[in-house]
Enzyme design. Structure first.
Site, PDB file in Angstrom:
ATOM      1  N   TYR A   1       0.835  -1.212   0.000  1.00 51.60           N
ATOM      2  CA  TYR A   1       0.000   0.000   0.000  1.00 51.60           C
ATOM      3  C   TYR A   1       0.871   1.264   0.000  1.00 51.60           C
ATOM      4  O   TYR A   1       0.643   2.208  -0.768  1.00 51.60           O
ATOM      5  CB  TYR A   1      -0.894  -0.065   1.240  1.00 51.60           C
ATOM      6  CG  TYR A   1      -1.805   1.103   1.461  1.00 51.60           C
ATOM      7  CD1 TYR A   1      -2.977   1.253   0.721  1.00 51.60           C
ATOM      8  CD2 TYR A   1      -1.527   2.051   2.449  1.00 51.60           C
ATOM      9  CE1 TYR A   1      -3.836   2.314   0.960  1.00 51.60           C
ATOM     10  CE2 TYR A   1      -2.383   3.104   2.695  1.00 51.60           C
ATOM     11  CZ  TYR A   1      -3.534   3.239   1.945  1.00 51.60           C
ATOM     12  OH  TYR A   1      -4.381   4.297   2.183  1.00 51.60           O
TER      13      TYR A   1
ATOM     14  N   LYS B   1       1.118   4.181  -2.725  1.00 54.15           N
ATOM     15  CA  LYS B   1       0.767   5.556  -2.367  1.00 54.15           C
ATOM     16  C   LYS B   1       1.942   6.517  -2.596  1.00 54.15           C
ATOM     17  O   LYS B   1       1.727   7.675  -2.960  1.00 54.15           O
ATOM     18  CB  LYS B   1       0.292   5.615  -0.915  1.00 54.15           C
ATOM     19  CG  LYS B   1      -1.080   4.960  -0.688  1.00 54.15           C
ATOM     20  CD  LYS B   1      -2.150   5.565  -1.574  1.00 54.15           C
ATOM     21  CE  LYS B   1      -3.557   5.393  -1.032  1.00 54.15           C
ATOM     22  NZ  LYS B   1      -4.585   5.859  -1.997  1.00 54.15           N
TER      23      LYS B   1
HETATM   24  N1  LIG Z   1      -9.368   6.349   5.756  1.00 59.86           N
HETATM   25  C1  LIG Z   1      -8.145   6.847   5.915  1.00 59.86           C
HETATM   26  O1  LIG Z   1      -7.719   7.274   7.026  1.00 59.86           O
HETATM   27  C2  LIG Z   1      -7.211   6.921   4.754  1.00 59.86           C
HETATM   28  C3  LIG Z   1      -5.874   7.292   5.006  1.00 59.86           C
HETATM   29  C4  LIG Z   1      -5.018   7.453   3.920  1.00 59.86           C
HETATM   30  C5  LIG Z   1      -5.491   7.222   2.631  1.00 59.86           C
HETATM   31  N2  LIG Z   1      -6.779   6.808   2.429  1.00 59.86           N
HETATM   32  C6  LIG Z   1      -7.214   6.588   1.059  1.00 59.86           C
HETATM   33  O2  LIG Z   1      -8.461   7.237   0.842  1.00 59.86           O
HETATM   34  C7  LIG Z   1      -9.186   6.524  -0.163  1.00 59.86           C
HETATM   35  C8  LIG Z   1     -10.565   6.183   0.334  1.00 59.86           C
HETATM   36  O3  LIG Z   1     -10.463   5.288   1.439  1.00 59.86           O
HETATM   37  P1  LIG Z   1     -11.635   5.015   2.494  1.00 59.86           P
HETATM   38  O4  LIG Z   1     -10.996   5.041   3.828  1.00 59.86           O
HETATM   39  O5  LIG Z   1     -12.796   5.893   2.206  1.00 59.86           O
HETATM   40  O6  LIG Z   1     -11.948   3.481   2.155  1.00 59.86           O
HETATM   41  P2  LIG Z   1     -13.315   2.689   1.778  1.00 59.86           P
HETATM   42  O7  LIG Z   1     -12.990   1.252   1.747  1.00 59.86           O
HETATM   43  O8  LIG Z   1     -14.410   3.160   2.696  1.00 59.86           O
HETATM   44  O9  LIG Z   1     -13.667   3.222   0.325  1.00 59.86           O
HETATM   45  C9  LIG Z   1     -12.939   2.828  -0.809  1.00 59.86           C
HETATM   46  C10 LIG Z   1     -13.916   2.643  -1.968  1.00 59.86           C
HETATM   47  O10 LIG Z   1     -13.167   2.291  -3.144  1.00 59.86           O
HETATM   48  C11 LIG Z   1     -13.924   1.334  -3.862  1.00 59.86           C
HETATM   49  N3  LIG Z   1     -13.053   0.568  -4.766  1.00 59.86           N
HETATM   50  C12 LIG Z   1     -12.108  -0.339  -4.420  1.00 59.86           C
HETATM   51  N4  LIG Z   1     -11.528  -0.844  -5.509  1.00 59.86           N
HETATM   52  C13 LIG Z   1     -12.093  -0.230  -6.585  1.00 59.86           C
HETATM   53  C14 LIG Z   1     -11.898  -0.304  -7.986  1.00 59.86           C
HETATM   54  N5  LIG Z   1     -10.970  -1.140  -8.506  1.00 59.86           N
HETATM   55  N6  LIG Z   1     -12.657   0.457  -8.798  1.00 59.86           N
HETATM   56  C15 LIG Z   1     -13.595   1.302  -8.287  1.00 59.86           C
HETATM   57  N7  LIG Z   1     -13.836   1.413  -6.961  1.00 59.86           N
HETATM   58  C16 LIG Z   1     -13.083   0.664  -6.109  1.00 59.86           C
HETATM   59  C17 LIG Z   1     -14.546   0.462  -2.777  1.00 59.86           C
HETATM   60  O11 LIG Z   1     -15.670  -0.269  -3.260  1.00 59.86           O
HETATM   61  C18 LIG Z   1     -14.900   1.502  -1.711  1.00 59.86           C
HETATM   62  O12 LIG Z   1     -16.239   1.978  -1.859  1.00 59.86           O
HETATM   63  C19 LIG Z   1      -8.325   5.302  -0.515  1.00 59.86           C
HETATM   64  O13 LIG Z   1      -7.520   5.589  -1.634  1.00 59.86           O
HETATM   65  C20 LIG Z   1      -7.452   5.133   0.724  1.00 59.86           C
HETATM   66  O14 LIG Z   1      -6.274   4.420   0.438  1.00 59.86           O
HETATM   67  C21 LIG Z   1      -7.646   6.660   3.456  1.00 59.86           C
END
Ligand SMILES: NC(=O)c1ccc[n+]([C@@H]2O[C@H](COP(=O)([O-])OP(=O)(O)OC[C@H]3O[C@@H](n4cnc5c(N)ncnc54)[C@H](O)[C@@H]3O)[C@@H](O)[C@H]2O)c1
Length: 298
Positions: free
Chosen positions: A170, A174
């Site tokens: 990951y 990133k």
């Molecule tokens: N939550 C955090 O604290 C955090 C921290 C750093 C980065 N992020 C990043 O933020 C983004 C959103 O994360 P989140 O926490 O809302 O997670 P989440 O799992 O709630 O949402 C991610 C969404 O992406 C969709 N998805 C996955 N693979 C896919 C694909 N191949 N095509 C289309 N859709 C797809 C999933 O169905 C899901 O609805 C991600 O890129 C994650 O890595 C989140």
């Protein structure tokens, strides 16, 4: 529905839940027409469901305009269909938010090739593919003499830019997204496109167990910055990465060349023992996992 992105056409990937859902709803509240992309995967990327339709229904109930798109963002042709869907339905595209993501955490000594590939594919290829097709669309418009004022907002993570053990796949993806953001900003400036990234922190299903429940980390707190970056007002900002959690926004300062030595020619490896430790002592230390420089915490 009217606000700072009135009439702009926006794609948000992975917008069925979590942070992406917040982006889609705030863009709609601020007057944008939204393509709600999501294949409805589990957190590890397996399976699919129709969750994106619920977000579209929420937007329509507020009086906004949105469509569902179920493409896998890491499918190169699917990403082209995603971009085309926005243009066919709403007549143009102004903002692409690459947000979709999955997790398969594992210490490196135990990580399988499959766990590595799945995460790299969804994040890195899943950012490249929509970016590539959106950029080609905007280049076509610019070459035809049409005005382009477009935005790409990618999603990186503190895990990638600062380093979090247990997330080698990951974090590598990133960090790649942060690097791609800087390159894309330089390539696409000439077409009227800015490219920035956010490193969010929010309590979602992805961070259950990583961020304590009850922490001040609402996923809907991330959208305001992303919507502003998507607006016409953000025209002057490109190639930047922003940390964002709750009400706190900071600029992630990137790699830069620190203290140097010049031997005037090739070094003898045996001579470097005198030189490299002193050079490293003079350099700023790497940031901690939370992004702070040790001894200089804000
Ligand atoms: N939550 C955090 O604290 C955090 C921290 C750093 C980065 N992020 C990043 O933020 C983004 C959103 O994360 P989140 O926490 O809302 O997670 P989440 O799992 O709630 O949402 C991610 C969404 O992406 C969709 N998805 C996955 N693979 C896919 C694909 N191949 N095509 C289309 N859709 C797809 C999933 O169905 C899901 O609805 C991600 O890129 C994650 O890595 C989140």
């Amino acid at each position: 529905m009217s606000g700072i992105v009135d009439g702009r056409v926006v794609i948000v990937t992975g917008a069925a839940r979590g942070i992406g859902r917040g982006h889609a709803l705030e863009f709609a509240k601020q007057g944008a027409k939204v393509v709600v992309n999501d294949l409805g995967a589990e957190v590890d990327g397996t399976g699919s469901s129709g969750a994106a339709a619920e977000v579209v229904a929420e937007i329509e109930a507020m009086g906004g305009e949105a469509i569902v798109n179920g493409e896998d963002v890491s499918d190169f042709d699917g990403a082209e269909r995603l971009v085309r869907a926005a243009v066919e339905r709403f007549g143009d595209l102004h903002v692409l938010v690459n947000n979709a993501g999955i997790l398969r955490d594992r210490m490196l000594v135990n990580m399988s090739a499959e766990e590595w590939d799945a995460v790299i594919r969804v994040h890195l290829r899943g950012t490249f593919a929509p970016l590539r097709h959106a950029a080609a669309y905007w280049r076509g418009k610019a070459k035809a003499g049409e005005a382009v004022d477009a935005r790409i907002i990618n999603t990186t993570s503190s895990s990638g830019i600062y380093g979090n053990p247990g997330q080698g796949n990951y974090g590598a993806a990133k960090a790649g997204i942060a690097g791609l953001t800087v390159i894309a900003a330089r390539e696409l400036e000439r077409y009227g496109v800015t490219v920035n990234a956010i490193a969010p922190a929010a309590l979602t299903r992805m961070t259950e167990g990583l961020i304590p429940s009850g922490a001040n980390a609402d996923p809907d707190d991330i959208a305001p910055l992303v919507v502003w970056l998507g607006s016409a007002e953000a025209r002057g900002i490109t190639g930047r990465v922003f940390n964002v959690r709750a009400g706190v926004i900071s600029v992630a300062e990137g790699w830069h060349a620190g203290p140097a030595v010049d031997n005037g020619g090739r070094w003898d490896p045996a001579a470097l023992g005198e030189v490299i430790p002193a050079l490293v002592d003079k350099a700023a230390p790497n940031a901690l996992t939370n992004g702070q420089i040790p001894g200089r915490e804000a």
